[in-house]
Design a protein around this motif. Structure first.
Motif, PDB file in Angstrom:
ATOM      1  N   UNK A 272       0.886  -1.019   0.160  1.00 56.19           N
ATOM      2  CA  UNK A 272       0.268  -0.183   0.146  1.00 56.19           C
ATOM      3  C   UNK A 272       0.932   1.508  -0.092  1.00 56.19           C
ATOM      4  N   UNK A 273       2.097   1.195   0.954  1.00 54.64           N
ATOM      5  CA  UNK A 273       3.052   2.560   0.518  1.00 54.64           C
ATOM      6  C   UNK A 273       3.476   2.544  -0.841  1.00 54.64           C
ATOM      7  N   UNK A 274       3.993   1.997  -1.502  1.00 56.35           N
ATOM      8  CA  UNK A 274       4.414   1.447  -2.535  1.00 56.35           C
ATOM      9  C   UNK A 274       3.302   2.178  -3.790  1.00 56.35           C
ATOM     10  N   UNK A 275       1.827   1.794  -2.939  1.00 60.08           N
ATOM     11  CA  UNK A 275       0.887   2.132  -4.238  1.00 60.08           C
ATOM     12  C   UNK A 275       0.335   3.151  -3.596  1.00 60.08           C
ATOM     13  N   UNK A 276       0.218   4.270  -3.646  1.00 62.00           N
ATOM     14  CA  UNK A 276      -0.668   5.302  -3.050  1.00 62.00           C
ATOM     15  C   UNK A 276      -2.044   5.907  -3.647  1.00 62.00           C
ATOM     16  N   UNK A 277      -1.391   5.429  -4.735  1.00 61.73           N
ATOM     17  CA  UNK A 277      -2.200   6.477  -5.846  1.00 61.73           C
ATOM     18  C   UNK A 277      -3.528   5.586  -7.142  1.00 61.73           C
TER      19      UNK A 277
ATOM     20  N   UNK B  77      -6.481   1.836   8.393  1.00 63.62           N
ATOM     21  CA  UNK B  77      -6.355   2.720   8.769  1.00 63.62           C
ATOM     22  C   UNK B  77      -5.679   3.937   8.342  1.00 63.62           C
ATOM     23  N   UNK B  78      -4.172   3.607   7.626  1.00 55.34           N
ATOM     24  CA  UNK B  78      -3.210   4.478   7.820  1.00 55.34           C
ATOM     25  C   UNK B  78      -3.440   4.671   6.034  1.00 55.34           C
ATOM     26  N   UNK B  79      -4.067   3.902   5.152  1.00 53.63           N
ATOM     27  CA  UNK B  79      -3.957   4.222   3.643  1.00 53.63           C
ATOM     28  C   UNK B  79      -5.776   4.608   3.271  1.00 53.63           C
ATOM     29  N   UNK B  80      -5.768   6.165   2.946  1.00 54.35           N
ATOM     30  CA  UNK B  80      -7.001   6.668   2.563  1.00 54.35           C
ATOM     31  C   UNK B  80      -7.300   5.787   1.036  1.00 54.35           C
ATOM     32  N   UNK B  81      -6.619   4.603   0.647  1.00 60.50           N
ATOM     33  CA  UNK B  81      -6.491   4.536  -0.667  1.00 60.50           C
ATOM     34  C   UNK B  81      -7.163   3.094  -0.815  1.00 60.50           C
ATOM     35  N   UNK B  82      -7.507   2.649   0.463  1.00 63.55           N
ATOM     36  CA  UNK B  82      -8.238   1.376   0.741  1.00 63.55           C
ATOM     37  C   UNK B  82      -9.986   1.801   0.261  1.00 63.55           C
ATOM     38  N   UNK B  83     -10.645   0.642  -0.386  1.00 62.84           N
ATOM     39  CA  UNK B  83     -11.653   1.520  -0.784  1.00 62.84           C
ATOM     40  C   UNK B  83     -12.847  -0.061  -0.567  1.00 62.84           C
TER      41      UNK B  83
ATOM     42  N   UNK C 190     -22.645  -9.542   3.592  1.00 63.33           N
ATOM     43  CA  UNK C 190     -22.388  -8.734   5.211  1.00 63.33           C
ATOM     44  C   UNK C 190     -21.786  -7.449   4.063  1.00 63.33           C
ATOM     45  N   UNK C 191     -22.485  -5.699   4.406  1.00 65.91           N
ATOM     46  CA  UNK C 191     -22.440  -4.804   3.908  1.00 65.91           C
ATOM     47  C   UNK C 191     -22.504  -3.846   5.271  1.00 65.91           C
ATOM     48  N   UNK C 192     -20.842  -3.627   5.463  1.00 66.97           N
ATOM     49  CA  UNK C 192     -20.861  -2.103   5.967  1.00 66.97           C
ATOM     50  C   UNK C 192     -20.162  -1.767   5.572  1.00 66.97           C
ATOM     51  N   UNK C 193     -20.080  -0.138   6.477  1.00 71.23           N
ATOM     52  CA  UNK C 193     -18.785   0.419   5.781  1.00 71.23           C
ATOM     53  C   UNK C 193     -18.258   1.033   7.328  1.00 71.23           C
ATOM     54  N   UNK C 194     -17.187   0.450   7.979  1.00 69.00           N
ATOM     55  CA  UNK C 194     -15.191   1.529   8.427  1.00 69.00           C
ATOM     56  C   UNK C 194     -14.658   2.473   7.839  1.00 69.00           C
ATOM     57  N   UNK C 195     -15.267   3.778   8.448  1.00 63.66           N
ATOM     58  CA  UNK C 195     -14.044   4.528   8.401  1.00 63.66           C
ATOM     59  C   UNK C 195     -13.964   4.946   7.203  1.00 63.66           C
ATOM     60  N   UNK C 196     -14.738   4.982   6.600  1.00 62.17           N
ATOM     61  CA  UNK C 196     -14.873   5.126   4.907  1.00 62.17           C
ATOM     62  C   UNK C 196     -15.008   4.163   3.522  1.00 62.17           C
ATOM     63  N   UNK C 197     -14.291   2.259   4.418  1.00 58.15           N
ATOM     64  CA  UNK C 197     -14.337   1.558   3.773  1.00 58.15           C
ATOM     65  C   UNK C 197     -15.131   0.418   3.604  1.00 58.15           C
ATOM     66  N   UNK C 198     -15.331  -0.022   2.851  1.00 59.86           N
ATOM     67  CA  UNK C 198     -16.854  -0.906   2.327  1.00 59.86           C
ATOM     68  C   UNK C 198     -16.196  -2.182   2.940  1.00 59.86           C
TER      69      UNK C 198
END
Length: 268
Positions: free
Chosen positions: A144-149, A184-190, A201-209
């Motif tokens: 994740x750190x190597x691929x932030x975009x 939680x450190x990587x906002x690119x995780x959707x 199951x379908x939930x949202x946690x801190x903007x992550x599905x």
């Protein structure tokens, strides 16, 4: 929940927990697992016949046999795309790797259609619960750190949150705090996607599905204190993923599949 834009969607399917066996007559709680997988693949061919990627999220075999993995590989051959496999608690990761050697099904990080897919091995040999080894956590954080975009889908077998079936509390991901500390450190995780729970199951946690999906064989009843199943048809999850990180997803079930479920079993 619809999250679409107007660009071409990447079509991804999750097929999970088929629990195949070397014996063609092998059944789980009265359901022949090869026949139920056939019914699900038939539904795929009717409704989502041209996927770009299949995610096979564990418990591919019930008995850990090479024959079961070969059957799974052969059944997926009718789909015109690559597949990525991870082991579950019923799988034998060494036997599975031997069957898929030389192909890309064992890839752990794939970039496709403007998305990245990270496949984690949460299985613990000889145990039903899951845990991510330090090497898996390092792989997750470093990739994740190597691929932030690139929007990311993180995939594992064991559930990293509690589900409503309370008997499953002890068989989920044991070191979930370490997992979420990285996510939680990587906002690119959707999306975080898993199998194991044999239910939707379908939930949202801190903007992550957070998403779980039906098994291609038996389904576990939600809101149950002890082991319980319900007579819902087998199914799969579909995704349409867009390059900007938006997506649509849903569940399809093989409603025409007929079966007689053993409700008296106390486990699987």
């Amino acid at each position: 929940m619809s999250q679409t834009d107007n660009r071409r969607a990447l079509r991804v399917l999750q097929i999970t927990d088929p629990h195949l066996m070397a014996d063609p007559a092998g059944a789980l709680l009265g359901v022949n697992t090869r026949e139920s997988l056939d019914a699900v693949i038939g539904e795929v061919l009717r409704c989502h016949p041209e996927p770009d990627l299949v995610l096979a999220t564990g418990d591919l075999a019930q008995d850990g046999s090479a024959a079961a993995y070969q059957v799974f590989r052969d059944k997926l051959a009718c789909l015109p795309c690559r597949s990525l496999w991870i082991p579950g608690n019923h799988d034998d990761r060494t036997v599975m790797a031997g069957v898929v050697v030389g192909s890309d099904v064992a890839c752990r990080h794939v970039v496709l259609g403007g998305w990245q897919f990270l496949m984690l091995d949460s299985s613990v040999p000889g145990k039903v619960h899951g845990e991510l080894a330090d090497a898996e956590l390092d792989f997750l954080a470093d990739t994740l750190a190597r691929n932030p975009g690139l929007p990311a889908m993180v995939v594992l077998h064991h559930h990293p949150v509690d589900v409503s079936a309370r008997w499953m509390a002890e068989i989920g991901l044991r070191n979930r705090d370490a997992f979420w500390h990285i996510i939680d450190r990587f906002p690119q995780v959707r999306v975080v996607l898993w199998g194991h729970v044999h239910q939707e199951l379908d939930r949202v946690r801190n903007g992550v599905r957070l998403l779980a999906s039906p098994s291609t064989c038996i389904q576990f009843a939600p809101d149950s204190d002890g082991f319980a199943v319900e007579a819902l048809p087998p199914g799969y999850r579909w995704f349409e993923l867009y390059p900007g990180g938006t997506f649509d997803t849903g569940i399809r079930r093989a409603d025409s599949f007929t079966f007689r479920l053993d409700h008296n079993s106390t486990g699987y």
